[in-house]
Design an enzyme around this catalytic site. Structure first.
Site, PDB file in Angstrom:
ATOM      1  N   ASP A 152       0.826  -1.195   0.000  1.00 59.06           N
ATOM      2  CA  ASP A 152       0.000   0.000   0.000  1.00 59.06           C
ATOM      3  C   ASP A 152       0.868   1.256   0.000  1.00 59.06           C
ATOM      4  O   ASP A 152       1.619   1.505   0.950  1.00 59.06           O
ATOM      5  CB  ASP A 152      -0.896  -0.033   1.248  1.00 59.06           C
ATOM      6  N   ASP A 175      -7.327   3.424 -10.914  1.00 61.10           N
ATOM      7  CA  ASP A 175      -8.695   2.927 -10.966  1.00 61.10           C
ATOM      8  C   ASP A 175      -9.651   4.107 -10.806  1.00 61.10           C
ATOM      9  O   ASP A 175      -9.590   4.827  -9.809  1.00 61.10           O
ATOM     10  CB  ASP A 175      -8.915   1.918  -9.833  1.00 61.10           C
ATOM     11  N   ASP A 211      -7.877   8.442 -18.357  1.00 54.59           N
ATOM     12  CA  ASP A 211      -8.745   8.456 -19.530  1.00 54.59           C
ATOM     13  C   ASP A 211     -10.211   8.491 -19.115  1.00 54.59           C
ATOM     14  O   ASP A 211     -11.097   8.289 -19.947  1.00 54.59           O
ATOM     15  CB  ASP A 211      -8.472   7.245 -20.432  1.00 54.59           C
ATOM     16  N   THR A 248       0.903   4.521 -24.447  1.00 51.69           N
ATOM     17  CA  THR A 248       0.718   3.078 -24.411  1.00 51.69           C
ATOM     18  C   THR A 248      -0.197   2.632 -25.550  1.00 51.69           C
ATOM     19  O   THR A 248      -0.965   3.414 -26.112  1.00 51.69           O
ATOM     20  CB  THR A 248       0.106   2.628 -23.072  1.00 51.69           C
ATOM     21  N   ARG A 249      -0.119   1.353 -25.874  1.00 55.95           N
ATOM     22  CA  ARG A 249      -0.975   0.810 -26.925  1.00 55.95           C
ATOM     23  C   ARG A 249      -2.447   0.954 -26.542  1.00 55.95           C
ATOM     24  O   ARG A 249      -3.291   1.350 -27.345  1.00 55.95           O
ATOM     25  CB  ARG A 249      -0.631  -0.655 -27.192  1.00 55.95           C
ATOM     26  N   PHE A 250      -2.736   0.647 -25.293  1.00 47.44           N
ATOM     27  CA  PHE A 250      -4.108   0.779 -24.804  1.00 47.44           C
ATOM     28  C   PHE A 250      -4.583   2.221 -24.940  1.00 47.44           C
ATOM     29  O   PHE A 250      -5.701   2.495 -25.388  1.00 47.44           O
ATOM     30  CB  PHE A 250      -4.181   0.329 -23.345  1.00 47.44           C
TER      31      PHE A 250
END
Length: 274
Positions: A152, A175, A211, A248-250
């Site tokens: 953590d 997240d 994103d 990044t590819r994503f």
């Protein structure tokens, strides 16, 4: 964090395995990796709080397992909250240290480390395959400026780092916890920034990217309102993606679909009397 990278970047050596998964029947109480990261390094030493992360379970490949066994004793850090660490001792030098929280499978982290060997990166995550993959990438690319933290990051910041220990903080694609009832789990909150500010040197850069537009709006609001940080953009708002953060590819796939990725770059202002 999503971190499969676009082809135009110079590739790092591929992990030296064929993707085979480790299948090993352990006896009760036997550690998963005897010389590797611990399953719950902080144990019950700290009050359970609302977590900003959710541990993911997936198989570890043979290459990842090998890297964990070989490299964890020297390149790994279990975040147990039981000691204050000396970053110069951890890295073997007194170069600037940037903390990265959440690195996914580590490809972007490895590229940033390779592009800036004079900056040390302490990369923290709870995903064992990603920990092994980053160690594998760093080893095969000959990177000496990467250390991997297991556990953590809140405990690391609050219990294990000295004041003004860090020269930067990176939080890429955390997240988003999209449901309203889960917004309290988002990492970028006033309380987190107040804690981080105590460990960041004046002038240190906090770099966030997401994103998820509603989360980007929250990040901008929270950072903009915090007295310990100022936007590096004089006109305010989001920053263009800096060249040192790999695409990044994503991320590229999302941009092709019209998704919006926002970067935020804020500077730690000089300490103020409280």
């Amino acid at each position: 964090m999503s971190d499969s990278l676009n082809a135009p970047d110079a590739p790092l050596p591929a992990p030296h395995d064929c993707g085979g998964s480790v299948r090993h029947t352990r006896t009760r109480g036997e550690p998963r990796f005897p010389d590797g990261p611990r399953a719950d390094p902080a144990g019950s030493h700290f009050e359970r709080r609302i977590r900003s992360f959710q541990p993911r379970r997936s198989r570890v490949t043979t290459g990842q397992a090998d890297a964990l066994q070989r490299l964890w004793p020297t390149w790994g850090l279990d975040i147990d909250g039981q000691r204050v660490i000396d970053l110069a001792e951890l890295f073997g030098n007194d170069r600037p240290v940037v903390l990265e929280i959440g690195f996914g499978m580590g490809e972007a982290t490895a590229r940033m480390a390779a592009a800036d060997p004079d900056t040390n990166i302490l990369a923290v995550d709870v995903h064992t395959p990603g920990q092994g993959n980053l160690l594998n990438l760093a080893d095969r690319a000959g990177l000496s400026n990467v250390r991997v933290g297991n556990g953590d990051a809140i405990i690391l910041l609050g219990e294990m780092l000295r004041p003004d220990a860090l020269d930067g903080l990176r939080v890429y694609f955390p997240d988003p916890w999209p449901k309203k009832r889960h917004h309290k789990r988002r990492l970028i909150q006033p309380e987190f920034l107040t804690l981080a500010a105590t460990r960041l040197r004046p002038g240190a850069i906090v770099h966030c990217a997401t994103d998820w537009e509603p989360y980007a709006e929250q990040m901008l609001e929270v950072l903009g309102a915090h007295p310990d940080f100022e936007n590096t953009r004089a006109e305010g708002g989001y920053a263009p993606r800096p060249g040192f953060r790999p695409l990044t590819r994503f991320e590229g796939q999302g941009l092709d679909k019209g998704h919006v990725v926002n970067d935020l770059l804020f500077r730690r202002v000089p300490h103020r009397e409280r």
